[in-house]
Scaffold this motif. Structure first.
Motif, mmCIF file in Angstrom:
data_model
loop_
_atom_site.group_PDB
_atom_site.id
_atom_site.type_symbol
_atom_site.label_atom_id
_atom_site.label_comp_id
_atom_site.label_asym_id
_atom_site.label_seq_id
_atom_site.Cartn_x
_atom_site.Cartn_y
_atom_site.Cartn_z
ATOM 1 N N GLY A 1 0.685 -1.270 -0.027
ATOM 2 C CA GLY A 1 0.349 0.172 0.134
ATOM 3 C C GLY A 1 0.676 1.369 -0.150
ATOM 4 O O GLY A 1 2.255 1.822 -0.251
ATOM 5 N N GLU A 2 0.040 2.743 0.224
ATOM 6 C CA GLU A 2 0.745 4.111 0.243
ATOM 7 C C GLU A 2 2.137 3.499 1.197
ATOM 8 O O GLU A 2 1.682 3.034 2.317
ATOM 9 C CB GLU A 2 -0.222 4.529 0.316
ATOM 10 N N GLU A 3 2.985 4.549 1.114
ATOM 11 C CA GLU A 3 4.133 5.115 2.093
ATOM 12 C C GLU A 3 3.453 6.472 3.294
ATOM 13 O O GLU A 3 1.361 7.091 2.681
ATOM 14 C CB GLU A 3 4.992 5.704 2.054
ATOM 15 N N ARG A 4 3.477 5.282 4.480
ATOM 16 C CA ARG A 4 2.121 6.164 5.426
ATOM 17 C C ARG A 4 3.681 7.528 6.394
ATOM 18 O O ARG A 4 4.499 7.176 6.155
ATOM 19 C CB ARG A 4 1.602 5.617 6.632
ATOM 20 N N GLY A 5 3.651 8.469 6.246
ATOM 21 C CA GLY A 5 4.586 9.826 6.560
ATOM 22 C C GLY A 5 5.524 10.177 5.732
ATOM 23 O O GLY A 5 5.138 9.158 4.541
ATOM 24 N N ASP A 6 5.767 11.204 5.962
ATOM 25 C CA ASP A 6 7.006 11.351 4.626
ATOM 26 C C ASP A 6 8.338 10.949 4.970
ATOM 27 O O ASP A 6 9.353 10.287 5.885
ATOM 28 C CB ASP A 6 6.895 12.972 5.229
ATOM 29 N N ILE A 7 9.057 10.590 3.644
ATOM 30 C CA ILE A 7 9.697 9.737 3.410
ATOM 31 C C ILE A 7 11.259 10.347 3.938
ATOM 32 O O ILE A 7 12.077 9.612 4.894
ATOM 33 C CB ILE A 7 9.792 9.377 2.495
ATOM 34 N N ASP A 8 10.676 11.556 3.958
ATOM 35 C CA ASP A 8 12.102 12.865 4.315
ATOM 36 C C ASP A 8 11.713 12.669 6.025
ATOM 37 O O ASP A 8 13.212 12.864 6.690
ATOM 38 C CB ASP A 8 12.195 14.090 4.138
ATOM 39 N N ASN A 9 10.844 12.303 6.708
ATOM 40 C CA ASN A 9 11.268 12.568 7.984
ATOM 41 C C ASN A 9 11.612 10.644 8.212
ATOM 42 O O ASN A 9 12.387 10.740 9.312
ATOM 43 C CB ASN A 9 9.709 12.312 8.728
ATOM 44 N N LEU A 10 11.647 9.752 7.818
ATOM 45 C CA LEU A 10 12.537 8.814 8.040
ATOM 46 C C LEU A 10 13.347 8.750 7.657
ATOM 47 O O LEU A 10 14.606 8.194 8.337
ATOM 48 C CB LEU A 10 11.589 7.350 6.948
ATOM 49 N N LEU A 11 13.997 9.441 7.073
ATOM 50 C CA LEU A 11 15.117 9.287 6.937
ATOM 51 C C LEU A 11 16.239 10.390 8.071
ATOM 52 O O LEU A 11 17.559 10.204 8.007
ATOM 53 C CB LEU A 11 15.648 10.046 5.240
ATOM 54 N N GLY A 12 15.230 11.680 8.191
ATOM 55 C CA GLY A 12 15.738 12.087 9.318
ATOM 56 C C GLY A 12 16.190 11.271 10.299
ATOM 57 O O GLY A 12 16.581 11.672 11.666
ATOM 58 N N TRP A 13 14.520 10.342 11.141
ATOM 59 C CA TRP A 13 14.478 9.521 11.954
ATOM 60 C C TRP A 13 16.082 8.707 11.854
ATOM 61 O O TRP A 13 16.604 8.719 12.986
ATOM 62 C CB TRP A 13 13.626 8.576 12.272
ATOM 63 N N SER A 14 16.526 8.340 10.968
ATOM 64 C CA SER A 14 17.450 6.869 10.495
ATOM 65 C C SER A 14 18.532 8.067 10.928
ATOM 66 O O SER A 14 19.658 6.769 11.817
ATOM 67 C CB SER A 14 17.631 6.639 9.016
ATOM 68 N N HIS B 1 5.671 3.697 9.410
ATOM 69 C CA HIS B 1 6.093 4.083 8.691
ATOM 70 C C HIS B 1 6.887 2.023 8.378
ATOM 71 O O HIS B 1 7.640 1.193 7.493
ATOM 72 C CB HIS B 1 7.805 4.438 8.169
ATOM 73 N N LYS B 2 5.762 1.607 8.878
ATOM 74 C CA LYS B 2 5.648 0.258 8.933
ATOM 75 C C LYS B 2 5.785 -0.262 7.384
ATOM 76 O O LYS B 2 6.398 -1.301 7.186
ATOM 77 C CB LYS B 2 4.697 -0.695 9.937
ATOM 78 N N ASN B 3 4.423 -0.133 7.154
ATOM 79 C CA ASN B 3 3.785 -0.368 5.386
ATOM 80 C C ASN B 3 5.403 0.343 4.349
ATOM 81 O O ASN B 3 5.538 -1.115 4.173
ATOM 82 C CB ASN B 3 2.917 0.221 5.284
ATOM 83 N N SER B 4 6.106 0.699 4.638
ATOM 84 C CA SER B 4 7.009 1.372 4.012
ATOM 85 C C SER B 4 7.761 0.011 3.967
ATOM 86 O O SER B 4 8.665 -0.438 3.165
ATOM 87 C CB SER B 4 7.540 2.725 3.769
#
Length: 611
Positions: free
Chosen positions: A189-202, A271-274
């Motif tokens: 399915g669709e990405e939940r949340g902003d991908i840039d937030n995920l990268l910032g989180w990492s 971001h679990k789905n992503s």
């Protein structure tokens, strides 16, 4: 094209049949579940009256096991059908690209439109009826971004383009692999949340949870509490208030900063789905051997400094995220207190970030680049008769045989074009709707494909690496209080400035200075063309100003005239869209005005549309 169309049609038919069979099985399993539930109810009533408890419980457990198994089968069949439907849709979309129905695709790349870009607006790179809408098969944010970047940037070298060409050609021969890779990107399915937030989180750190004493405290304290509970309530060696005091202390620990801690856990849980999607996509890559240099290099990026694969590391993160899922269950709250579950998850997250977080962006960018290359690989697969352009290191080379506009599918009219050292500017004249603007876009569009590493819609094409600049589709900007004429001047200024930077410039100018009077338009266009030629630029200018055709003679042939024409038959106007040398001899404005219902009186129009 026909072989590809046949392949897609056969796949659609095959997947449709498979889906129908699976749906039939799903209905059967659903009916069996109902029958088992009814049978379990009847058996329970009967056995509770006539048999002992052992038989009743045995039969109950048997029916429960059968029912659970049927639930598992039902869920598994639904997943299979979902996957089959996704593959079916992918093949249906591929058919639409070949039949010209692709303009119904929802993803038009409008987020990437930029009115300040040198050529993307004029050449229809994004938006309705665009190159992006036609070719994009990327479903993740970074894949779409990478494709947009490829289509709007000029490579630095011939070698860079040739590496991309080889990778795209290899992927074009892996249709089944590309479709499974695309299906993996769609499936969850669709990405939940902003991908840039995920990268910032990492890349972020919560140093408190990576301190050794904190880690050992959160590991040993729950263990001590469990031991105290056993000693107090099972062995009755110690007083019960000791474990209860420990539980109270752990409850207080969980109550402190609970809101902030929940936000920290949710920042990755969203971001679990992503993460699941990326894991599936990584598996497709890591289990495949590639031959081309670029694909091998991209695959090599999917390892950390210890040689661990991205898939292994992402699976570990997926496991942590699954553990976070439990905390959202109210019934899990006592276990959270007993085991300090929130803190265990935060410690695990910080440990993962420390080992793998810095690599996450590289992995996702790699997936995005492969998604973009798969999009471009559709072209050589679906249009094997298109040619792979030769990239020349010699400056200002551009020639093509039977070049057509890729997006016109079956309606393409192909023409030859050639620049050489003696002529670098082509002046295109012709009447309204004769094909001047489309021809300019045809050349620019195919250059974009060539620089992207894809085949072009031509029998043959060779070109140098040049920076593309266009001035074709300028309109009023009310928000910035800019008229179309002033907007055109700003665009031309950028082109002139670029030529002064000693870059190789390829320009496409359509009806320049049309916002002013005919005398100034003619003089301004003439001066601009002369300046662009002197600065060493290469390009085309389309115009209705037939007097500009005199520049061929004035320049000694360094500026060449070409034209499109039409003919009239039975009070109808016909265009053949064929490029011819020389200045246009026909006009059709009055004829079109007459067709619009405007009475032009006794003015007689000849076979060339002139009075």
């Amino acid at each position: 094209m026909k072989p590809s169309m046949e392949i897609y049609r056969k796949r659609v038919a095959c997947y449709t049949k498979k889906s129908e069979r699976i749906l039939q099985e799903i209905h059967k399993v659903s009916r069996l579940r109902i029958l088992v539930a009814i049978a379990a109810g009847i058996s329970a009533i009967f056995l509770s009256k006539s048999r002992g408890n052992v038989i009743t419980w045995g039969v109950g457990l048997l029916f429960a096991a059968i029912f659970s198994y049927l639930i598992y089968i039902h869920s598994d069949l639904k997943k299979k059908n979902q996957y089959i439907c996704i593959l079916n849709e992918i093949n249906q979309n591929s058919l639409k690209r070949l039949t010209g129905e692709w303009k119904s695709f929802e993803d038009r790349g409008e987020a990437f439109q930029n009115g300040e870009h040198a050529y993307s607006m004029d050449l229809d790179i994004f938006g309705q009826g665009s190159l992006f809408q036609w070719i994009n098969t990327a479903h993740r944010v970074l894949g779409r971004r990478k494709l947009a970047q490829i289509l709007t940037s000029i490579p630095k070298s011939k070698a860079e383009i040739e590496k991309k060409q080889t990778a795209i050609q290899e992927l074009s021969k892996r249709r089944w692999w590309r479709q499974r890779f695309e299906a993996a990107a769609i499936e969850i399915g669709e990405e939940r949340g902003d991908i840039d937030n995920l990268l910032g989180w990492s890349k972020g750190e919560e140093t408190i949870y990576s301190k050794t004493w904190v880690i050992w405290t959160f590991r040993l304290l729950p263990l001590l509490t469990v031991i105290m509970l056993l000693l107090a309530f099972l062995l009755k060696i110690i007083h019960y208030y000791i474990p209860l005091a420990l539980l109270l202390f752990q409850f207080i620990l969980l109550s402190v900063n609970s809101k902030k801690r929940g936000q920290q856990l949710d920042s990755i849980y969203n971001h679990k789905n992503s993460i699941k999607v990326y894991g599936k996509m990584l598996k497709h890559i890591e289990t495949t051997s590639f031959r081309s240099q670029q694909l091998q290099e991209l695959k090599e990026n999917l390892k950390n400094e210890k040689g661990l694969s991205a898939l292994e590391q992402l699976k570990r993160l997926e496991g942590i995220v699954d553990r976070i899922l439990h905390r959202n269950n109210t019934a899990f709250f006592p276990i959270n207190i007993l085991l300090l579950w929130d803190y265990q998850c935060l410690v695990a997250i910080e440990d993962w970030k420390k080992q793998s977080g810095i690599f996450l962006e590289t992995w996702l960018q790699t997936l995005g680049e492969i998604e973009a290359l798969c999009s471009l690989a559709l072209i050589p697969h679906d249009y094997p008769h298109w040619c792979l352009p030769h990239i020349e290191e010699t400056p200002f080379v551009f020639s093509a045989k039977a070049i057509g506009h890729p997006l016109l599918t079956e309606k393409q009219v192909c023409n030859d074009i050639a620049f050489d050292g003696s002529n670098r500017v082509l002046l295109i004249t012709g009447s309204n709707m004769s094909g001047k603007s489309t021809f300019l876009r045809t050349l620019g569009f195919n250059l974009v494909l060539a620089y992207a590493g894809a085949p072009v819609c031509a029998q043959f094409m060779e070109c140098s690496l040049m920076h593309i600049y266009t001035c074709m589709r300028i309109s009023d900007n009310l928000e910035k209080s800019i008229s179309s004429f002033y907007g055109e001047l700003l665009r031309i200024k950028k082109i002139v400035e670029a030529t002064k930077e000693k870059k190789q410039i390829f320009f496409l100018l359509d009806e320049i200075f049309k916002g002013t009077n005919s005398q100034d338009r003619h003089l301004g266009a003439k001066i601009l063309i002369q300046q662009l030629y002197r600065q060493g630029a290469l390009g085309l200018v389309s115009t209705h100003d037939l007097e500009l055709g005199e520049m061929e003679q004035e320049s000694g042939g360094t500026i060449k005239n070409y034209h499109f024409q039409e003919h009239y038959e039975d009070n109808q106007i016909y265009f053949d869209y064929r490029l011819r040398p020389g200045i246009s001899k026909t006009r059709n404005a009055l004829y079109l005005i007459k067709m619009a219902g405007v009475e032009i009186g006794d003015i007689h129009l000849d076979e060339n549309g002139r009075n």
